[in-house]
Write an enzyme that holds these catalytic residues in place. Structure first.
Site, short mmCIF file in Angstrom:
data_model
loop_
_atom_site.label_atom_id
_atom_site.label_comp_id
_atom_site.label_asym_id
_atom_site.label_seq_id
_atom_site.Cartn_x
_atom_site.Cartn_y
_atom_site.Cartn_z
N GLN A 18 0.86 -1.09 0.01
CA GLN A 18 0.14 -0.07 -0.07
C GLN A 18 0.85 1.23 0.07
OE1 GLN A 18 -3.35 -0.10 2.47
NE2 GLN A 18 -3.72 2.05 2.51
N LYS A 75 -9.39 9.47 3.90
CA LYS A 75 -8.59 8.84 2.95
C LYS A 75 -7.17 8.16 3.61
CE LYS A 75 -11.38 9.55 -0.35
NZ LYS A 75 -12.69 9.74 0.60
N ASP A 76 -6.96 7.07 3.06
CA ASP A 76 -5.74 6.37 3.40
C ASP A 76 -4.36 7.34 3.47
OD1 ASP A 76 -6.13 3.30 3.57
OD2 ASP A 76 -7.55 4.36 2.00
N LYS A 77 -3.58 6.99 4.44
CA LYS A 77 -2.38 7.63 4.48
C LYS A 77 -1.30 7.11 3.28
CE LYS A 77 1.42 9.20 7.63
NZ LYS A 77 1.84 9.40 8.64
#
Length: 361
Positions: A18, A75-77
């Site tokens: 990710q 939102k994802d880091k």
């Protein structure tokens, strides 16, 4: 949480990191922005920053309080993300001097209202899978066809439970008066993690029941699911969708709309297959509509009446849209593009695809 996957294929080997290069999220607004009003909506591209960190950066530069900045979702880091934030338009001139290595303002448009949590339609994702052999790529294509047809469980992803994976435990202690948190925002966040944990455990139990119905005769299943009469088990087994709707189930028009109680089981199961409705699981709390009958028997163990936060219903099942896949053999990479409704996690789809927990780098 040890997840129970609804598909039955063997685990598929690939690597998922990710990172901003391999994980891209684009927020899709709930409505078009008007072009006039007292708020300025910013379309922002960020990487290696959480939404909270982005808000802090903007509020510091603009000289305003964080609460004056609106956003629709977190939102994802560890990703490249595009999302919309709103600020009071009177501070727009200060953006001319804004410069940050991880943040770029792509568009600005005026709007009448501040963006609120939940004011988004969904998110579009790009994900790159690495170290993927041609054979495993073929397996992925087969699984994706199943997902296109039947959808996936709408589990909360690991991100919901914090870096240490224990936010829900703190939330339970808060609900039971065993721990105090002074910040109202932090308290709500941790209680929400506990609600999410209960939802995930309920969904896992329901998938387990659906698997029992798929793999055993009614008489055999009755020993594993004693709360359901044999004749009712027979009727459930006739439902075409792998996830079985129970009598008294709370159903939700998909992806938006009202909730209602299942009554005509044959009709409801047909509409589920047609992606018109889905079961709606409970986020335990006050004022949430209760299920009935057999559905409530399976829901009751995951209700905690100590939770004083408002409860609600969450889609238990979702149907990924615009699902596209291509394999780049010379690089041993697979590339996925898809859309999910708001509140759903791309990593849950990846784990269902892999049929194993994904280690996040």
């Amino acid at each position: 949480m040890e997840r129970l996957y609804y598909l039955n294929h063997a685990p598929i080997d690939f690597h998922f990191a990710q990172t901003p290069r391999d994980f891209v999220v684009e927020e899709i607004p709930l409505y078009p922005f008007s072009g006039a009003g007292e708020h300025l909506v910013l379309k922002i591209r960020k990487r290696n920053l959480s939404t909270f960190e982005l808000v802090d950066i903007l509020s510091s530069h603009l000289g305003i309080k964080s609460r004056e900045i609106g956003y629709a979702g977190l939102k994802d880091k560890s990703a490249l993300t595009l999302q919309h934030l709103s600020i009071p338009a009177k501070f727009g001139d200060k953006l001319e001097a804004f410069d940050h290595p991880e943040v770029k303002i792509l568009e600005q448009v005026r709007h009448e209202n501040k963006i609120r949590i939940g004011h988004l339609k969904g998110n579009r994702f790009f994900i790159r899978l690495k170290k993927l052999s041609p054979l495993n790529s073929l397996k992925i294509q087969g699984v994706l066809e199943e997902i296109k047809r039947w959808g996936i469980p709408n589990y909360f992803g690991y991100q919901r439970f914090g870096n240490d994976g224990n936010n829900h435990e703190i939330g339970r202690k808060i609900a039971h008066g065993e721990q105090r948190v002074t910040s109202p925002k932090r308290r709500t966040f941790l209680l929400s993690a506990y609600q999410s944990k209960l939802f995930n455990e309920w969904l896992k139990e329901r998938i387990k029941l659906s698997k029992i119905l798929a793999e055993f005769t009614p008489s055999e299943a009755s020993r594993l699911a004693p709360m359901i009469p044999v004749e009712q088990l027979k009727a459930l087994q006739k439902q075409p969708h792998p996830f079985k709707i129970l009598p008294g189930e709370i159903l939700h028009h998909y992806p938006h709309g009202k909730i209602f109680v299942a009554e005509d089981m044959e009709e409801e199961s047909r509409r589920f297959v047609e992606k018109d409705i889905v079961p709606a699981g409970l986020l335990s709390g006050t004022k949430a509509k209760s299920s009935e009958g057999i559905a409530h028997l399976y829901e009751a163990p995951f209700i905690d009446e100590k939770i004083q936060e408002q409860g609600s219903r969450r889609l238990a099942w979702i149907f990924p849209e615009d699902l596209e896949y291509r394999y780049i053999e010379e690089e041993a990479h697979g590339e996925l593009n898809f859309y999910l409704p708001k509140g759903s996690y791309a990593t849950v789809l990846i784990e269902e695809l892999a049929h194993r927990e994904i280690k996040i780098d």
